[in-house]
Write a protein that holds these residues in place. Structure first.
Motif, mmCIF file in Angstrom:
data_model
loop_
_atom_site.group_PDB
_atom_site.id
_atom_site.type_symbol
_atom_site.label_atom_id
_atom_site.label_comp_id
_atom_site.label_asym_id
_atom_site.label_seq_id
_atom_site.Cartn_x
_atom_site.Cartn_y
_atom_site.Cartn_z
ATOM 1 N N PHE A 79 0.832 -1.214 0.000
ATOM 2 C CA PHE A 79 0.000 0.000 0.000
ATOM 3 C C PHE A 79 0.859 1.252 0.000
ATOM 4 C CE2 PHE A 79 -2.872 -3.121 1.854
ATOM 5 C CZ PHE A 79 -4.076 -2.813 1.231
ATOM 6 N N ASP A 80 0.268 2.302 -0.505
ATOM 7 C CA ASP A 80 0.847 3.627 -0.379
ATOM 8 C C ASP A 80 0.397 4.159 0.978
ATOM 9 O OD1 ASP A 80 2.073 5.954 -0.934
ATOM 10 O OD2 ASP A 80 0.595 6.666 -2.390
ATOM 11 N N VAL A 81 1.228 4.023 1.997
ATOM 12 C CA VAL A 81 0.789 4.345 3.356
ATOM 13 C C VAL A 81 0.872 5.853 3.585
ATOM 14 C CG1 VAL A 81 1.292 2.095 4.356
ATOM 15 C CG2 VAL A 81 3.095 3.814 4.252
ATOM 16 N N GLY A 82 -0.117 6.366 4.311
ATOM 17 C CA GLY A 82 -0.191 7.812 4.510
ATOM 18 C C GLY A 82 0.697 8.326 5.618
ATOM 19 N N VAL A 83 1.125 7.451 6.520
ATOM 20 C CA VAL A 83 2.026 7.834 7.614
ATOM 21 C C VAL A 83 3.050 6.708 7.747
ATOM 22 C CG1 VAL A 83 0.222 9.112 8.847
ATOM 23 C CG2 VAL A 83 0.627 6.701 9.411
ATOM 24 N N PRO A 84 4.162 6.975 8.435
ATOM 25 C CA PRO A 84 5.129 5.881 8.605
ATOM 26 C C PRO A 84 4.520 4.679 9.327
ATOM 27 C CG PRO A 84 6.093 8.001 9.232
ATOM 28 C CD PRO A 84 4.634 8.243 9.014
ATOM 29 N N VAL A 85 4.807 3.512 8.802
ATOM 30 C CA VAL A 85 4.411 2.261 9.464
ATOM 31 C C VAL A 85 5.678 1.634 10.026
ATOM 32 C CG1 VAL A 85 3.399 -0.029 9.184
ATOM 33 C CG2 VAL A 85 2.425 1.929 7.957
ATOM 34 N N ILE A 86 5.712 1.488 11.337
ATOM 35 C CA ILE A 86 6.905 0.983 12.013
ATOM 36 C C ILE A 86 6.618 -0.449 12.463
ATOM 37 C CG2 ILE A 86 8.590 1.432 13.850
ATOM 38 C CD1 ILE A 86 8.132 3.883 12.033
ATOM 39 N N ALA A 87 7.397 -1.400 11.964
ATOM 40 C CA ALA A 87 7.247 -2.788 12.410
ATOM 41 C C ALA A 87 8.178 -3.002 13.599
ATOM 42 C CB ALA A 87 7.587 -3.744 11.274
ATOM 43 N N VAL A 88 7.595 -3.287 14.756
ATOM 44 C CA VAL A 88 8.395 -3.529 15.967
ATOM 45 C C VAL A 88 8.506 -5.033 16.176
ATOM 46 C CG1 VAL A 88 8.470 -3.289 18.472
ATOM 47 C CG2 VAL A 88 7.826 -1.337 17.047
ATOM 48 N N LYS A 89 9.724 -5.516 16.171
ATOM 49 C CA LYS A 89 9.975 -6.947 16.355
ATOM 50 C C LYS A 89 10.881 -7.103 17.564
ATOM 51 C CE LYS A 89 9.460 -7.430 11.451
ATOM 52 N NZ LYS A 89 8.809 -8.604 10.930
ATOM 53 N N GLY A 90 10.292 -6.952 18.716
ATOM 54 C CA GLY A 90 11.070 -7.048 19.947
ATOM 55 C C GLY A 90 10.168 -6.757 21.132
ATOM 56 N N TYR A 91 10.795 -6.544 22.303
ATOM 57 C CA TYR A 91 10.049 -6.378 23.547
ATOM 58 C C TYR A 91 9.589 -4.949 23.786
ATOM 59 C CZ TYR A 91 11.734 -10.998 25.057
ATOM 60 O OH TYR A 91 11.983 -12.338 25.170
ATOM 61 N N GLU A 92 10.238 -3.966 23.103
ATOM 62 C CA GLU A 92 10.028 -2.577 23.500
ATOM 63 C C GLU A 92 9.441 -1.731 22.387
ATOM 64 O OE1 GLU A 92 13.383 -1.591 26.710
ATOM 65 O OE2 GLU A 92 14.162 -1.893 24.686
ATOM 66 N N LEU A 93 8.578 -0.797 22.769
ATOM 67 C CA LEU A 93 8.117 0.210 21.824
ATOM 68 C C LEU A 93 9.226 1.236 21.630
ATOM 69 C CD1 LEU A 93 4.495 1.202 22.939
ATOM 70 C CD2 LEU A 93 5.171 -0.376 21.124
ATOM 71 N N PRO A 94 9.228 1.946 20.493
ATOM 72 C CA PRO A 94 10.188 3.037 20.349
ATOM 73 C C PRO A 94 9.996 4.052 21.475
ATOM 74 C CG PRO A 94 8.997 2.654 18.285
ATOM 75 C CD PRO A 94 8.349 1.798 19.316
ATOM 76 N N SER A 95 11.087 4.694 21.882
ATOM 77 C CA SER A 95 11.006 5.613 23.025
ATOM 78 C C SER A 95 10.079 6.790 22.726
ATOM 79 C CB SER A 95 12.404 6.114 23.385
ATOM 80 O OG SER A 95 12.964 6.753 22.255
ATOM 81 N N TRP A 96 9.932 7.148 21.434
ATOM 82 C CA TRP A 96 9.110 8.312 21.084
ATOM 83 C C TRP A 96 7.620 7.993 21.028
ATOM 84 C CZ3 TRP A 96 6.693 6.450 16.936
ATOM 85 C CH2 TRP A 96 7.383 5.587 16.093
ATOM 86 N N ALA A 97 7.235 6.730 21.127
ATOM 87 C CA ALA A 97 5.818 6.374 20.951
ATOM 88 C C ALA A 97 4.959 7.050 22.022
ATOM 89 C CB ALA A 97 5.645 4.862 21.016
ATOM 90 N N SER A 98 3.853 7.646 21.593
ATOM 91 C CA SER A 98 2.965 8.341 22.524
ATOM 92 C C SER A 98 1.526 8.114 22.057
ATOM 93 C CB SER A 98 3.278 9.836 22.540
ATOM 94 O OG SER A 98 2.747 10.437 21.368
ATOM 95 N N GLU A 99 0.607 8.811 22.703
ATOM 96 C CA GLU A 99 -0.802 8.625 22.328
ATOM 97 C C GLU A 99 -1.100 9.137 20.924
ATOM 98 O OE1 GLU A 99 -2.400 12.687 24.517
ATOM 99 O OE2 GLU A 99 -2.950 10.733 25.324
ATOM 100 N N ASP A 100 -0.162 9.855 20.298
ATOM 101 C CA ASP A 100 -0.333 10.260 18.895
ATOM 102 C C ASP A 100 -0.139 9.084 17.936
ATOM 103 O OD1 ASP A 100 -0.769 12.829 19.644
ATOM 104 O OD2 ASP A 100 1.198 13.581 19.055
ATOM 105 N N ASP A 101 0.404 7.989 18.438
ATOM 106 C CA ASP A 101 0.745 6.837 17.587
ATOM 107 C C ASP A 101 -0.222 5.697 17.866
ATOM 108 O OD1 ASP A 101 3.320 8.000 16.584
ATOM 109 O OD2 ASP A 101 3.699 8.009 18.744
ATOM 110 N N CYS A 102 -0.716 5.098 16.802
ATOM 111 C CA CYS A 102 -1.608 3.949 16.952
ATOM 112 C C CYS A 102 -0.792 2.655 16.922
ATOM 113 C CB CYS A 102 -2.640 3.916 15.828
ATOM 114 S SG CYS A 102 -3.939 5.135 16.054
#
Ligand code: PA5
Length: 367
Positions: A79-102
């Protein structure tokens, strides 16, 4: 042991991985329909912010491992994604993740430690939009926290459920306004998958494998070229995550070493490493070309092949016939699934069980 006859191949495929491949088109449609049914609940939780003229999250974070995590990589291919899609393959979310991120957590079993860890972090500091699972602890946690669940049927190998998991994820991403027109794209993906299946079923991989050896299904003929070679899968652009899927399928189905890399980066390092390939074993390179390949990268593939071909026992190339990205993605997924499964079968390996993954999970759980 290398197995030669078609009837022997059918015997080795004790849990019918070839049959699972044939369900992929129906899986895609079913997964999308299941997510669409949950759309109202999924949309309720997402941050309604205007970004570049369209409401949506800042990023979509897809947490999942192995066969469940691959959808997060494939979304941006198909797909032509409208926002960055981050695939997390591990135990931790990125440090910047907040309620703005689904955040969407995907685990077929619902029992995967890394994905459960991400879910727990996400309910604390991000917007958890959905989980995609057949149940397990992830399903229970989602129910406790009021997170919408897109349920998938249990009883498959997670990697063989790529169609239903991906169709579900596409439906969730559409509900979050990250992608548009998912229904048409899923239909295209299903049709492209079916076309590759028809090539193989027509050649006789259904109901008893009755074909003659000269009528090898095309992926079986290719598998025979790489039975004792380490497979290295090269992609570029949208085919890079698909190259990783092929690598993982060859590992898990065929229990066979495989690695993946991407053009043009590999031309700046790996091309040199092939100089001593012969001293390190037997190697095959498989290149995946999508509909939108840059002419510069196609030229690089041709030139690179000319330089490394003497170091390889086989060099294969797949150019998609589907012209759209979703179709091309699943055209290649199905080719890779067939190649990995036939590679298992010609080497006398049952493609379904993944004993080492099970053993690892049990040992980590202290069982
Ligand atoms: O194919 C497999 O069995 C693995 O790659 C699993 O998908 C991986 O271990 C994660 O498990 P699950 O998909 O149940 O979350």
């Amino acid at each position: 042991m290398t197995i030669a006859s078609e009837s022997q191949l059918a015997t080795v495929d004790a849990s019918d991985m070839l049959g699972a491949i044939r369900t992929l088109p129906a899986q895609l449609r079913e997964g999308y329909a299941r997510a669409r049914d949950a759309r109202a609940a999924i949309g309720r939780e997402w941050p309604h912010r205007e970004r570049a003229g369209r409401p949506g999250p800042r990023t979509l974070i897809v947490c999942g491992m192995g066969g469940s995590g691959v959808g997060g990589d494939l979304l941006g291919a198909a797909f032509d994604v409208g926002v960055p899609v981050i695939a997390v393959k591990g135990y931790e979310l990125p440090s910047w993740a907040s309620e703005d991120d689904c955040v969407v957590c995907v685990s077929y079993s619902g029992q995967t430690a890394e994905t459960l860890s991400c879910f727990r972090a996400a309910v604390d500091r991000a917007t958890v939009s959905a989980v995609i699972t057949s149940g397990g602890e992830l399903g229970q946690l989602a129910a406790q926290h009021g997170v919408p669940v897109v349920g998938v049927q249990s009883g498959m190998q997670p990697r063989a459920a790529v169609g239903v998991l991906f169709g579900s994820l596409a439906g969730v991403a559409e509900a979050l306004n990250v992608i548009d027109d998912a229904e048409d794209a899923i239909e295209s993906a299903a049709r492209a998958a079916q076309a590759v299946i028809d090539l193989h079923v027509g050649a006789g991989d259904q109901d008893g494998m009755t074909v003659q050896l000269e009528d090898d299904p095309p992926a079986l003929a290719m598998a025979r070229q790489i039975t004792d070679a380490t497979a290295v899968i090269y992609g570029t652009g949208m085919t890079v995550p698909i190259a990783w899927r092929w690598k993982a399928q060859i590992n898990e189905n065929a229990k066979h070493p495989a690695f993946a890399n991407a053009y043009p980066e590999l031309d700046h390092n790996e091309i040199v490493g092939w100089e001593r390939a012969g001293a390190c074993g037997r190697w095959a390179v498989i290149e995946l070309l999508g509909p939108d390949i840059l002419p510069q990268n196609r030229q690089r593939m041709d030139v690179t092949n000319g330089i490394i071909e003497d170091d390889l026992v086989a060099s294969l190339r797949f150019q998609t016939t589907a012209l759209d990205r979703a179709g091309a993605t699943f055209e290649l997924i199905v080719w890779g699934d067939y190649l990995a499964t036939y590679l298992a079968l010609v080497n006398g390996v049952d493609p379904t069980p993944v004993d080492r993954i099970q053993r690892l999970k049990q040992e980590l759980a202290g069982a």
